[in-house]
Design a protein around this motif. Structure first.
Motif, short mmCIF file in Angstrom:
data_model
loop_
_atom_site.label_atom_id
_atom_site.label_comp_id
_atom_site.label_asym_id
_atom_site.label_seq_id
_atom_site.Cartn_x
_atom_site.Cartn_y
_atom_site.Cartn_z
N ARG A 1 10.66 -3.92 -6.86
CA ARG A 1 10.16 -2.62 -6.86
C ARG A 1 10.67 -2.14 -8.19
O ARG A 1 11.62 -2.36 -8.86
CB ARG A 1 11.26 -1.99 -6.02
N THR A 2 9.74 -1.16 -8.62
CA THR A 2 9.61 -0.66 -9.91
C THR A 2 11.08 0.36 -9.97
O THR A 2 11.74 0.52 -11.15
CB THR A 2 8.74 0.08 -10.28
N ASP A 3 11.28 1.13 -8.85
CA ASP A 3 12.63 1.97 -8.89
C ASP A 3 13.76 1.08 -8.93
O ASP A 3 14.79 1.70 -9.49
CB ASP A 3 12.64 2.84 -7.51
N LEU A 4 13.86 0.03 -8.63
CA LEU A 4 14.97 -0.86 -8.90
C LEU A 4 15.13 -1.74 -9.94
O LEU A 4 15.87 -2.29 -10.62
CB LEU A 4 15.37 -1.80 -7.53
N ASN A 5 13.91 -2.62 -10.22
CA ASN A 5 13.54 -3.72 -11.28
C ASN A 5 12.79 -3.01 -12.31
O ASN A 5 12.95 -4.04 -13.34
CB ASN A 5 12.91 -4.88 -10.74
N GLY A 6 12.31 -1.89 -12.24
CA GLY A 6 11.65 -1.43 -13.45
C GLY A 6 10.30 -2.39 -13.66
O GLY A 6 9.70 -2.88 -12.45
N ALA A 7 9.76 -2.62 -14.83
CA ALA A 7 8.39 -3.19 -14.73
C ALA A 7 8.82 -4.72 -14.20
O ALA A 7 9.72 -5.22 -14.86
CB ALA A 7 7.82 -3.24 -16.34
N VAL A 8 7.69 -5.33 -13.62
CA VAL A 8 7.65 -6.73 -13.27
C VAL A 8 6.76 -7.61 -13.89
O VAL A 8 5.50 -7.17 -13.69
CB VAL A 8 8.05 -6.77 -11.83
N GLN A 9 7.05 -8.69 -14.45
CA GLN A 9 5.89 -9.57 -14.91
C GLN A 9 5.89 -10.94 -14.37
O GLN A 9 6.98 -11.58 -14.34
CB GLN A 9 6.21 -9.61 -16.54
N ILE B 1 6.17 -3.13 -5.04
CA ILE B 1 6.39 -1.88 -4.76
C ILE B 1 6.47 -0.97 -5.74
O ILE B 1 7.41 -1.16 -6.74
CB ILE B 1 7.48 -1.47 -3.54
N SER B 2 5.52 -0.38 -6.01
CA SER B 2 5.65 0.76 -7.18
C SER B 2 5.88 2.22 -6.88
O SER B 2 5.10 2.74 -5.98
CB SER B 2 4.28 0.75 -7.95
N ALA B 3 7.14 2.45 -7.14
CA ALA B 3 7.67 3.91 -6.44
C ALA B 3 8.71 4.52 -7.27
O ALA B 3 9.33 3.76 -8.16
CB ALA B 3 8.36 3.70 -5.09
N GLY B 4 8.55 5.57 -7.64
CA GLY B 4 9.57 6.45 -8.59
C GLY B 4 10.90 6.53 -7.90
O GLY B 4 11.24 6.53 -6.93
N ARG B 5 11.82 6.62 -8.96
CA ARG B 5 13.45 6.53 -8.59
C ARG B 5 13.80 8.02 -7.84
O ARG B 5 13.37 9.19 -8.48
CB ARG B 5 14.37 6.42 -9.58
N ASN B 6 14.36 7.92 -6.85
CA ASN B 6 14.78 9.13 -6.06
C ASN B 6 13.50 10.21 -5.82
O ASN B 6 13.70 11.28 -5.92
CB ASN B 6 15.57 9.92 -6.89
N GLY C 1 0.75 -1.18 -0.05
CA GLY C 1 -0.15 -0.12 -0.16
C GLY C 1 1.01 1.26 0.04
O GLY C 1 1.83 1.33 0.60
N HIS C 2 0.32 2.09 -0.67
CA HIS C 2 0.84 3.61 -0.55
C HIS C 2 2.47 3.67 -0.99
O HIS C 2 3.08 4.42 -0.47
CB HIS C 2 0.62 4.24 0.73
N HIS C 3 2.82 2.93 -1.97
CA HIS C 3 4.21 2.77 -2.56
C HIS C 3 5.44 2.66 -1.19
O HIS C 3 6.24 2.96 -1.67
CB HIS C 3 4.26 4.33 -2.92
N GLY C 4 4.97 1.76 -0.43
CA GLY C 4 5.74 1.42 0.56
C GLY C 4 6.09 2.47 1.63
O GLY C 4 6.83 2.63 2.40
N SER C 5 4.98 3.23 1.88
CA SER C 5 5.00 4.41 2.81
C SER C 5 4.76 3.70 4.16
O SER C 5 4.26 2.64 4.41
CB SER C 5 3.76 5.18 2.64
N LEU C 6 5.29 4.56 5.24
CA LEU C 6 4.91 3.98 6.65
C LEU C 6 3.67 4.14 7.11
O LEU C 6 3.11 3.60 8.09
CB LEU C 6 5.68 5.13 7.58
#
Length: 749
Positions: free
Chosen positions: A720-728, A692-697, A669-674
């Protein structure tokens, strides 16, 4: 391609057939050697990090709202792609004065270009690499200074070209000036994005590229003018031979321009020296020399299409002239061959073809050839010498072009005509070109009922491509990389249904008119839609927008404008944001069924079940995140939980209401927010994998280290999308394969 052209030329000359293999081996060896050299020298001497440098501006700078981009050449000879953000309008005015050849002292940071982080996405890093550019130079415009410098003769020529383009843009109406610049100077940047999109989708974009038609018409026109001025044919041809290379640069020096100008140069040169040369030999030499100078051009679509079409038409020209004496039938034949021979490449690169492109070409080719092109040339010439009020060719265009473009955009909205089979594989391309060659063979041979046989073959191939996804027994769930946002695509086996959850969206902070950019990036249009089309998805069964935050619904309108959505699922509750109203209104106007859902709503496709766990009907949350749609899905026996931006408060309610809920894969939930992914929820549902879907930096610091520590403590596999990009995730009958765009992972959950 060069090898093929030269071989065919030799085979056509019966007495030289024995030399064909030697010629092929020689050409291949030379190109292989040139390619190896290009790879060895295409390296950088710089490292990532801060850099203050003296550079020279190359090409035409682009100031686009509050951003600026241009290429520079460092003192070492290496080129960089410069990018910067402008702080205010005064700064924008200063950088608007930047010219080719200017000397600059700039301060910034060298960064590695972005690689493609989504499947089927344009690879910007590869694009720059093929231009021998290895770095993005992120500069601070306020700490960089430039001074005027005439530079080389090429810089001065580009400076003059920039002046002419700027004059047309400032003087004439934008609805027509963009077309004039495109047809005269080979720059489509100034055409309205909606108009350009219609040209592309309807298959007539090639008419805006400076090509053989443009160069041939201009050459014939100037030859006629020189003769009327009293020059001899020899002097006229000599002047044209001198002028053609300059026109190639003036028109942008793209592969089609170089090819057309070079062919015209060879023809004129042979006429001047009174020597005959076979056209196939000419185009073979041009393509070979072009590749020896720019070997990476072989990988560029513009080069492939330009030479492929030219070669095909040269081969077919004798047959066309023999079979069809009338101009109209010849034009139909040329258009049909060009469309047919380029169809596989168009599908491979753009994943879409429009069946009405053939009749449209028959209409628009005469319009461009007889009206738009000569009028644009004349309007550009008149702009050099006469006041705008006397530019009669421009006024002719301004009368005709707007309704023509309006018609294009109207046709572009038609639901019929778009053929989206998905990106063809290598073996499918091979079969398609085999069928095309057979069709051209029976056409040239004029076999009995060749037309009916050809149409049947084309129909079979197109239906087979379209049906391929419906034969695939695998389920696929893809977490797209949309930056700081969410977007998931669910494809059920044999294409029973396609479900999209959220669309991403770019949050913009540019509110001033001067900050507005041309052709703004849109996650729906630029990420989600290309992915869907590449998979052969031409409609969406359910689009779930979990809640009204822009990073979840911002790309929705970009999707519905291009791909029909049968049903939109939205949370039942108060709609408080203007963006929410606008999105829902857009879907309603497109005829999409709107369903406002809450806990307990469910639907199924065979053994694949989906149930809404939240929002709850007895509690109208004020916090928009707590109103997120939460979906529990069972797809081919694997249990998923998509949580939107649900916070701990909503998670507790789900734990209470669904005591037996267990999950294999969790969308955090919420891009890995606390505020989300509480320990109580994780211990309750016990997932094995978390997405986890989150933008880089990103400026929010998502995902929070404490949250990732929670996942790791439970030995959950994290993507994680910021590290792995799209995941399938691809699975069938219990076998699961996980593919990441930026990293390889075949182990699966």
């Amino acid at each position: 391609m060069s090898i093929a052209l030269l071989i065919i030329y030799c085979l056509l000359q019966k007495e030289q057939r024995t030399w064909a293999i030697l010629l092929a081996l020689t050409v291949f060896s030379l190109f292989f050697l040139r390619g190896e050299i290009a790879e060895k020298i295409n390296v950088t001497s710089f490292t990532e990090g801060q850099l203050t440098a003296q550079v020279t501006v190359k090409g035409i700078p682009r100031v686009n709202g509050d951003s600026i981009s241009f290429q520079v050449k460092h003192e070492s000879g290496e080129r960089f792609q410069v990018s910067g953000m402008l702080a205010n309008e005064n700064e924008q005015n200063v950088w608007n004065k930047l010219r080719p050849g200017d000397r600059c002292t700039i301060k910034g940071k060298l960064e590695v270009p972005n690689v493609a982080s989504n499947f089927f996405e344009f690879d910007y890093e590869k694009y720059l690499y093929q231009q021998s550019i290895h770095w993005i130079y992120r500069i601070n415009p306020s700490q960089s200074t430039c001074e005027n410098d005439p530079g080389t003769w090429l810089d001065q020529f580009n400076d003059w070209r920039m002046d002419r383009i700027g004059s047309i843009q400032e003087t004439y109406h934008e609805s027509t000036s963009g077309l004039i610049v495109a047809l005269t100077y080979g720059d489509r940047y100034f055409i309205d994005q909606d108009v350009l999109s219609a040209y592309e989708k309807l298959g007539v974009i090639h008419l805006l590229a400076v090509s053989g038609m443009h160069v041939g018409m201009l050459t014939a026109f100037l030859f006629y003018v020189f003769i009327r001025l009293g020059l001899t044919k020899e002097r006229a041809m000599e002047l044209l031979l001198i002028g053609l290379p300059f026109y190639a640069i003036l028109a942008g020096a793209a592969p089609p321009v170089i090819r057309a100008s070079s062919m015209s140069f060879i023809v004129l040169f042979c006429l001047r020296v009174k020597k005959k040369v076979h056209p196939l030999f000419g185009i073979g030499i041009v393509s070979f020399l072009f590749l020896m100078i720019h070997p990476y051009s072989l990988l560029q679509l513009g080069f492939q299409l330009s030479f492929l079409i030219s070669f095909s038409l040269l081969i077919s020209a004798p047959t066309i002239r023999t079979l069809y004496p009338s101009y109209f039938k010849q034009m139909i034949s040329v258009t049909f061959i060009a469309q047919l021979i380029t169809l596989p490449l168009i599908l491979y690169h753009f994943f879409e073809w429009n069946v009405i492109s053939l009749p449209l070409n028959l209409i628009y080719i005469p319009f461009i050839t007889m009206v738009a092109l000569p009028s644009s040339f004349l309007a550009s010439v008149f702009d050099l010498f006469l006041p705008s009020a006397l530019n009669l060719p421009y006024y002719l265009l301004q009368t005709i072009v707007p309704p023509i473009h309006f018609s294009l955009m109207y046709i572009n909205k038609w639901p019929l005509g778009s053929y989206i089979p998905g990106k063809p594989s290598g073996w499918q391309l091979f079969i398609m070109y085999g069928v095309i060659l057979y069709i051209l063979y029976i056409w040239e041979s004029q076999c009995k009922r060749w037309l009916i046989r050809s149409l049947i073959l084309i129909f079979i191939v197109m239906i087979s491509l379209k049906m391929t996804p419906y034969l695939n027994a695998k389920a696929v769930v893809t977490m797209l990389d949309v930056g700081q946002g969410d977007s998931y695509v669910i494809e059920l086996p044999r294409r029973k249904a396609v479900i999209v959850i959220d669309t991403g969206g770019v949050i913009r902070f540019s509110n001033e008119p001067w900050q507005k950019r041309k052709n703004q990036f849109d996650t729906g249009k630029d990420i989600v839609v290309p992915y869907l089309k590449a998979k052969g998805i031409s409609s969406i069964d359910q689009l779930v927008l979990t809640h009204g935050d822009h990073d979840h619904i911002g790309g929705a309108e970009g999707i519905v404008r291009q791909i029909p959505v049968k049903e939109l699922l939205y949370g039942n509750g108060p709609i408080t944001k203007e963006g929410e109203n606008q999105v829902l209104r857009s879907f309603f106007e497109e005829g999409t069924k709107l369903s406002f859902v809450e806990s307990g709503y469910s639907w199924s496709y065979g053994d694949n079940d989906f149930i809404i766990l939240s929002p709850f009907s007895d509690k109208k949350e004020e916090d928009i995140n707590e109103r997120s749609i939460v979906i529990a899905a069972s797809i081919e026996g694997v249990k998923w939980l998509f949580t939107g931006d649900l916070g701990e408060k909503g998670e507790r309610r789900i734990i209470e209401q669904y005591p037996n809920l267990r999950v294999d894969i969790l969308k955090a939930g919420h891009h890995g927010s606390l505020t989300s992914s509480s320990e109580a929820l994780l211990d309750h549902i016990m997932p094995k994998v978390v997405l986890i879907s989150a933008g880089r930096n990103n400026r929010h610091g998502h995902p929070h280290p404490e949250i990732t520590s929670r996942f790791e403590a439970r030995r959950m596999k994290i993507y994680r999308t910021d590290l792995n990009g799209a995941v399938q995730f691809i699975w069938s009958q219990g076998d699961i394969n996980v593919e990441t765009m930026l990293e390889s992972d075949k182990t699966g959950p």
